[in-house]
Design an enzyme around this catalytic site. Structure first.
Site, PDB file in Angstrom:
ATOM      1  N   ASP A 155     -52.818 -38.999  -4.953  1.00 25.99           N
ATOM      2  CA  ASP A 155     -53.180 -37.579  -4.852  1.00 25.99           C
ATOM      3  C   ASP A 155     -54.263 -37.438  -3.796  1.00 25.99           C
ATOM      4  O   ASP A 155     -55.074 -38.350  -3.598  1.00 25.99           O
ATOM      5  CB  ASP A 155     -53.690 -37.043  -6.189  1.00 25.99           C
ATOM      6  CG  ASP A 155     -52.578 -36.900  -7.224  1.00 25.99           C
ATOM      7  OD1 ASP A 155     -51.411 -36.749  -6.830  1.00 25.99           O
ATOM      8  OD2 ASP A 155     -52.894 -36.949  -8.428  1.00 25.99           O
ATOM      9  N   ASP A 174     -46.211 -32.762  -5.983  1.00 27.11           N
ATOM     10  CA  ASP A 174     -46.642 -31.875  -7.063  1.00 27.11           C
ATOM     11  C   ASP A 174     -46.467 -30.411  -6.662  1.00 27.11           C
ATOM     12  O   ASP A 174     -46.026 -29.582  -7.461  1.00 27.11           O
ATOM     13  CB  ASP A 174     -48.108 -32.128  -7.415  1.00 27.11           C
ATOM     14  CG  ASP A 174     -48.343 -33.519  -7.988  1.00 27.11           C
ATOM     15  OD1 ASP A 174     -47.419 -34.060  -8.612  1.00 27.11           O
ATOM     16  OD2 ASP A 174     -49.451 -34.041  -7.808  1.00 27.11           O
TER      17      ASP A 174
END
Length: 202
Positions: A155, A174
């Protein structure tokens, strides 16, 4: 090949490529994992092979800097997520978490394939599902590649409010999943089944 399958392949592969490319750039620019590796093959091997043990930061790849896009609202910072989206299930033991993710991705593939096959690809009302399903599929596969390669997801997008409130870090995969799910919610209203009308008698 029918138009709907061209859209499926193009969007799904596009999301996967963009997701993995941005993660590669983040690992190359923001961590020490690729230091001293000049060739592309060496860098890819460093990213997709077994990760080194966790370091003093608690992460496998050691961060060396981050990028402030907006000091009060948005930054790009390398983070590792062994859980699901937004860090869910990260506290589960690996022997339970890993099989759960395998089952989840297989279930998602079956559900998306079943739903997509039912689309005609020509009905204008299907446009939300026609584009939303491939976005979800591409995002799910993008993160699944991370899990297979190194058992954690990279991330790097961090939205915050003056560092007083922070939205869970996320990545391109995401974002694609969230946009796709949003489109599917719209689709559920646009294509809501209408009650069958009773046949009129002469």
């Amino acid at each position: 090949m029918p138009r709907k399958y061209i859209i499926l392949l193009a969007v799904t592969l596009g999301v996967i490529v963009l997701d993995q490319w941005t993660k590669y750039l983040v690992v190359r620019e923001l961590t020490t994992q690729m230091e001293g590796k000049e060739r592309l093959g060496e860098r890819l091997a460093a990213m997709y092979s077994e990760p080194p043990p966790r370091g003093f930061t608690g992460m496998h790849y050691q961060p060396r800097r981050h990028i402030e896009i907006s000091e009060s609202f948005f930054r790009i910072r390398y983070l590792e997520n062994p859980g699901a989206a937004w860090g869910m299930f990260r506290s589960m033991p690996p022997e339970a978490r890993v099989p759960l993710f395998h089952v989840a991705i297989i279930g998602a593939l079956i559900l998306i394939t079943f739903s997509f096959r039912k689309l005609t690809g020509t009905d204008p009302e299907e446009k939300w599902a026609l584009w939303g399903l491939p976005l979800v599929l591409g995002g799910a596969l993008g993160n699944y590649i991370d899990r297979i390669a190194r058992a954690f997801v990279i991330d790097f997008l961090e939205v915050h409010w003056f560092d007083k409130a922070t939205f869970p870090s996320f990545n391109i995969a995401d974002a694609a999943i969230c946009i796709g799910v949003g489109m599917l919610i719209v689709d559920s209203f646009v294509r809501k089944e209408k009650p069958a009308q009773a046949p009129t008698q002469a």
